[in-house]
Structure formats: structure tokens, C-alpha cells
Motif scaffolding. Sequence first.
Motif, mmCIF file in Angstrom:
data_model
loop_
_atom_site.group_PDB
_atom_site.id
_atom_site.type_symbol
_atom_site.label_atom_id
_atom_site.label_comp_id
_atom_site.label_asym_id
_atom_site.label_seq_id
_atom_site.Cartn_x
_atom_site.Cartn_y
_atom_site.Cartn_z
ATOM 1 N N LEU A 334 1.027 -1.238 -0.023
ATOM 2 C CA LEU A 334 -0.459 -0.272 0.390
ATOM 3 C C LEU A 334 0.556 1.001 0.154
ATOM 4 O O LEU A 334 0.550 2.199 0.169
ATOM 5 C CB LEU A 334 -1.039 -0.288 1.470
ATOM 6 C CG LEU A 334 -2.068 -1.574 1.099
ATOM 7 C CD1 LEU A 334 -2.324 -1.228 2.325
ATOM 8 C CD2 LEU A 334 -3.234 -0.382 0.149
ATOM 9 N N ASP A 337 0.098 4.632 -2.187
ATOM 10 C CA ASP A 337 -1.774 4.680 -1.741
ATOM 11 C C ASP A 337 -1.357 5.681 -0.622
ATOM 12 O O ASP A 337 -2.287 6.239 -0.486
ATOM 13 C CB ASP A 337 -2.591 3.784 -2.020
ATOM 14 C CG ASP A 337 -3.016 2.663 -3.152
ATOM 15 O OD1 ASP A 337 -2.730 3.124 -4.041
ATOM 16 O OD2 ASP A 337 -2.882 1.667 -3.071
ATOM 17 N N LEU A 338 -0.315 5.799 0.144
ATOM 18 C CA LEU A 338 -0.782 5.904 2.220
ATOM 19 C C LEU A 338 0.438 7.362 2.363
ATOM 20 O O LEU A 338 1.672 7.770 1.173
ATOM 21 C CB LEU A 338 -0.008 4.441 2.726
ATOM 22 C CG LEU A 338 -0.892 3.869 2.990
ATOM 23 C CD1 LEU A 338 -0.438 2.471 4.006
ATOM 24 C CD2 LEU A 338 -2.645 4.470 3.681
ATOM 25 N N THR A 353 -3.628 7.131 6.923
ATOM 26 C CA THR A 353 -4.036 8.242 6.296
ATOM 27 C C THR A 353 -3.318 8.083 4.864
ATOM 28 O O THR A 353 -2.425 7.516 4.127
ATOM 29 C CB THR A 353 -3.327 9.434 6.243
ATOM 30 O OG1 THR A 353 -3.599 9.724 8.033
ATOM 31 C CG2 THR A 353 -4.004 10.194 5.548
ATOM 32 N N PHE A 354 -4.979 7.677 3.422
ATOM 33 C CA PHE A 354 -4.711 8.129 2.613
ATOM 34 C C PHE A 354 -4.404 8.743 1.949
ATOM 35 O O PHE A 354 -4.684 10.017 2.109
ATOM 36 C CB PHE A 354 -5.557 6.819 1.970
ATOM 37 C CG PHE A 354 -5.707 5.210 1.883
ATOM 38 C CD1 PHE A 354 -5.161 4.507 1.238
ATOM 39 C CD2 PHE A 354 -6.261 4.798 3.440
ATOM 40 C CE1 PHE A 354 -4.704 2.717 1.128
ATOM 41 C CE2 PHE A 354 -6.544 3.346 3.513
ATOM 42 C CZ PHE A 354 -5.789 2.813 3.111
ATOM 43 N N ARG A 355 -3.639 8.560 0.802
ATOM 44 C CA ARG A 355 -3.816 9.992 -0.438
ATOM 45 C C ARG A 355 -5.290 10.791 -1.183
ATOM 46 O O ARG A 355 -5.308 11.523 -0.800
ATOM 47 C CB ARG A 355 -2.153 9.450 -1.397
ATOM 48 C CG ARG A 355 -1.306 9.545 -1.061
ATOM 49 C CD ARG A 355 -0.631 9.257 -2.011
ATOM 50 N NE ARG A 355 0.822 8.877 -2.335
ATOM 51 C CZ ARG A 355 1.607 9.209 -1.393
ATOM 52 N NH1 ARG A 355 2.141 10.565 -1.121
ATOM 53 N NH2 ARG A 355 2.953 8.606 -0.796
ATOM 54 N N ILE A 357 -7.342 8.041 -1.465
ATOM 55 C CA ILE A 357 -8.858 7.482 -1.105
ATOM 56 C C ILE A 357 -9.748 7.120 -0.109
ATOM 57 O O ILE A 357 -8.842 6.881 0.678
ATOM 58 C CB ILE A 357 -8.110 5.309 -1.453
ATOM 59 C CG1 ILE A 357 -7.621 5.168 -2.975
ATOM 60 C CG2 ILE A 357 -9.076 4.170 -0.971
ATOM 61 C CD1 ILE A 357 -6.699 4.298 -3.328
ATOM 62 N N THR A 359 -12.740 5.883 2.969
ATOM 63 C CA THR A 359 -12.371 4.841 4.307
ATOM 64 C C THR A 359 -13.616 4.755 4.155
ATOM 65 O O THR A 359 -13.942 3.372 4.850
ATOM 66 C CB THR A 359 -11.369 4.827 4.830
ATOM 67 O OG1 THR A 359 -10.991 5.735 5.174
ATOM 68 C CG2 THR A 359 -9.885 4.865 3.938
ATOM 69 N N ARG A 410 -10.846 9.951 4.772
ATOM 70 C CA ARG A 410 -9.535 8.958 3.641
ATOM 71 C C ARG A 410 -8.813 8.223 5.219
ATOM 72 O O ARG A 410 -7.523 7.849 4.746
ATOM 73 C CB ARG A 410 -8.713 9.856 3.397
ATOM 74 C CG ARG A 410 -9.310 10.652 2.321
ATOM 75 C CD ARG A 410 -8.504 11.690 1.292
ATOM 76 N NE ARG A 410 -8.256 12.513 2.434
ATOM 77 C CZ ARG A 410 -6.633 13.069 2.331
ATOM 78 N NH1 ARG A 410 -5.716 12.432 2.488
ATOM 79 N NH2 ARG A 410 -6.118 14.388 3.044
ATOM 80 N N GLN A 411 -8.861 7.784 6.745
ATOM 81 C CA GLN A 411 -8.449 7.263 7.389
ATOM 82 C C GLN A 411 -8.362 6.125 7.653
ATOM 83 O O GLN A 411 -10.040 6.188 7.496
ATOM 84 C CB GLN A 411 -8.174 7.913 8.625
ATOM 85 C CG GLN A 411 -7.256 9.386 8.063
ATOM 86 C CD GLN A 411 -6.736 10.565 9.506
ATOM 87 O OE1 GLN A 411 -7.615 10.317 10.298
ATOM 88 N NE2 GLN A 411 -5.726 10.890 9.209
ATOM 89 N N LYS A 432 -5.437 -3.458 -0.568
ATOM 90 C CA LYS A 432 -4.434 -3.068 -2.082
ATOM 91 C C LYS A 432 -5.591 -3.806 -3.073
ATOM 92 O O LYS A 432 -5.562 -2.703 -3.941
ATOM 93 C CB LYS A 432 -3.842 -4.210 -2.391
ATOM 94 C CG LYS A 432 -2.763 -3.499 -3.279
ATOM 95 C CD LYS A 432 -2.506 -2.328 -3.430
ATOM 96 C CE LYS A 432 -1.739 -2.029 -4.985
ATOM 97 N NZ LYS A 432 -1.838 -0.476 -5.344
ATOM 98 N N ALA A 435 -7.935 -0.606 -2.777
ATOM 99 C CA ALA A 435 -7.505 0.546 -2.853
ATOM 100 C C ALA A 435 -8.186 0.234 -4.773
ATOM 101 O O ALA A 435 -8.147 1.761 -5.209
ATOM 102 C CB ALA A 435 -6.085 0.958 -2.828
#
Length: 442
Positions: A334, A337-338, A353-355, A357, A359, A410-411, A432, A435
Motif C-alpha cells: 500500500l 496509496d498511503l 491516512t490514504f492520499r 482513497i 475509507t 481517508r483514514q 490493496k 484500493a
Amino acid sequence: MDEIRLSEYGRSSVVPSPVNRMMTDFASDFRDGVDINLGVGYVNEETIPVDAIRQALAEVLRQPQTYRQPLNYGGSAGTSNLIASIRRYLLEAGIGLTEELLSPRRIIIGPNGATSLLESMACVLPVGIVVTSDPMYYIYTDLLERRGFGLLAIPEDDDGIRTDVLEEQLRDLGPRAADVQAFYVVTVNNPSCAILSDARRRELIRIAWDLSQRLGRKVPVILDRAYEDLVHDPAVARPVSGLAYDPAGVVFEIGTLSKVLAPGLRIGYLVGSDGPFLQALIQRTSDAGFSAAVVTQEISSWLLDHRIRAQLENVRAGYREKAMAVRGWLNEYLADDLACIRGGQAGFYFYLTFRTIETHEGSPFFRYLTRTTGAEIVDGPSGDRKPRVMYIPGEFCVHPRGSLADTGRRQLRLSYGYEGLDALHSAIRLMKEAADYAQTVR
Ligand SMILES: Cc1ncc(COP(=O)(O)O)c(C=O)c1O
């Protein structure tokens, strides 16, 4: 006929909190060995000392001179054996606690774990503002809000609560600062496992003490050390107890044996200066159930006296192994993506924390992992769903009107406490896939 009347608290408790609702839905058809639960705060079953607990019970029942009437009612402050054992445990913990610091303070045992002491505090403090860090320990902050409290949620970084922002926000409160009733900070935060640094701990206490002096009354700093005994990264020094920096009896530390022994013992304790606050908490224990079960208090006392060193090593080693493995898989699957990974040095959560994506419960990522997209190719046939993965969405952890409200979408918090390594690996591979799916349906 009208329904039974409820208090304001009763009315706000009729509908389960969002996390409770989500977990109940998931648990109702959870398939052992198929679905993976990264949402629960359950501890590692593998390191619960079952044999030692069996032996402890036998010893407690065999020694009536030492463990008096363990199957009867008990006193509301806690058994003297357990209090003495916790005192020794804290003195030997290497967290800066000395006889000098502990002898003027009391240790009390809550009726049913640390949770019940937190609930007791919400009963005895006047309704007002509680200062905490953001992301927040959502279980307790949800209760506080249902009890009518307001939250001043201050963002954190790797060192815990941002004390510079805290000072600013207290200033911005103006005369409303007089409504602040307590500071509540989780020292290894749940959900993020960010460890409150010594410098921040001192600053936090200084700020609370300054406010106390300004208001002419003590504003307590409640430090929740639930995960502090689980610092498993050897590169991290044991945090120093906030009691070492307490200028005048405003610091109270809440601990629990749930994370190092077993949650089922339901032993939580509070250390702090005697006074009206502590007295009211003891009365509250009596009101809520007389005392914690005496037999589990005495079992815990025996375990602390005879087994705790090896047990701590075992528990920390268990989480260390899982933390390293999970961190490796997060990096492998990931990393792209993170934007941020927090945790992995203490406790048993990672907070991601995703860039880009999302959640939250309505997001494609969440729906992929809970197999609720509505597309059979993703979810599997209705009678035979593909493996599901549950986590705690960040939207439930951040203050909905705070500066992190958008980021929270996004977290997520994932717990590596309960599931074994194989399941954890599968879960991150599925994340994954989720995502990638989220990016295709955007
Ligand atoms: C921050 C925090 N405080 C307290 C508790 C509850 O501890 P206990 O099991 O003693 O009620 C937990 C449990 O997950 C927790 O995360």
C-alpha cells in the motif's frame, strides 16, 4: 400509550453509536476462519496467560489468610492486596515513579476495568468542555457527548497532542475557557498509537496548571495509560509517568490490566492525589456495583506478584512480531496509496491516512472489503460471500467539526491485536485490491 420516559442521556443512548452499530452488523454473521476483523480492540489470544490464571485462582482459594474472602463482596476502593501489587508494579516499571511520588497518592480500582473509571469521571465532573487529542478515543468521547460534554479536540503529530495548537485554541475560547472541566489524553493514543513524548507531557500538564491558576480551581489532567505497558519497539524509551511532573495534584493516571494480562479480568485502576474527586469516584464504584469482582482482583494481585515480568516480555514480543510483519506488508502493498502510517511502536493499532482513497462507510474501498458493492463479481454470491475485512473508519475517530474532519474520510484504524499473521497478511492484500477497485470506480 407513550413509551417509557428517558433521561436526556437515555434518549441519546437508544441508538447505538456508529461504531457499535457497524461492529454488531459485522459480528452477526462473522465467519471464523473466513472473515477478518481488524476493527475490534481485542487483545492477542495467544499471549493471555491461561495457565497462570488457573494457578492464580488455585493459590487465591488455597490461602485464605492472605486472600481474605475472595468470593464475597469487597470494599469500593479495591482490595489491599491488589493495590499493593499495582504500587510495586508501577515502582518497578521504570517510568520514573518513586516512593516519594507514590506515597502521597492513592491507587483505586474501578468497578469494571478502566472503562468504568472513565464513565465514573463523566458522572462526577460537571458537564462542560473536555480537552482531548484528535483523532480521539471514540468510545469514550462518544460517551462524553451523550452525557452532554463538549469536546475541544486538538490535532496530534508523531509526539502526541500538539500543545502549541492547544494553547492557541484555549486562547481562542476566551471566557468559555472557564467551561473546561478536564483534559483527557491517551498516552499511546487509540486509534493512532502515537506516543505522547516527555516534552509534550510536561507541556500539557503545564498548560492545564496555568489554566487552573487562571480559573482559581484545579482542572484535572487525566492520562489514560492503557497501552503504555505495550511499548514494544526497543528503540523507544519507556515514557515517564505524568505524575512526575504534577505540580499540585492535578494529574491522574488511569491504567488497565486488560492489555497485559486479560480484558476478562476487568481490572482498571487510577492513581492520583486524594481529595473530593477521588472520594467521589470511590463512591461511584460503590454505586455502580460495590467493587470490582474480588476474586479477579486477587487473581490479578497474584499474577502481578509472581508472573508479570515474563508475561510482559511475552506480550510485547507477540505484538512486536505482528507490528513488524504488518508494517512490512503495508510497505509492500500500500506504500503508493498511503500518505501517512502511524503506530507500530506500541500498542496494537496502525492508523493509516490514504492520499486520495476514501475509507468511510459509503466508500467503494469500504464496500469492497465488506462485500457490499452490489456487484457479484466483487462480493461473491449472496449465500457465499467472499472473505470480508472490517476496520474502523477514520470518520468515526476524528471530531466531526474539527480540522481533521475531511482527512478522517481517508483514514482508518487497523488492529493487529486479535488476528493471526496469516489473516493479517490476507487482509492487507485485500486492502490493496480494494484500493485498486476504489480507483477504477471513481
Ligand atoms: C484508550 C483506552 N482506554 C481504556 C480502555 C479500556 O480498558 P478496560 O479493558 O480496562 O476497560 C481501552 C480499551 O480498549 C482503551 O483503548
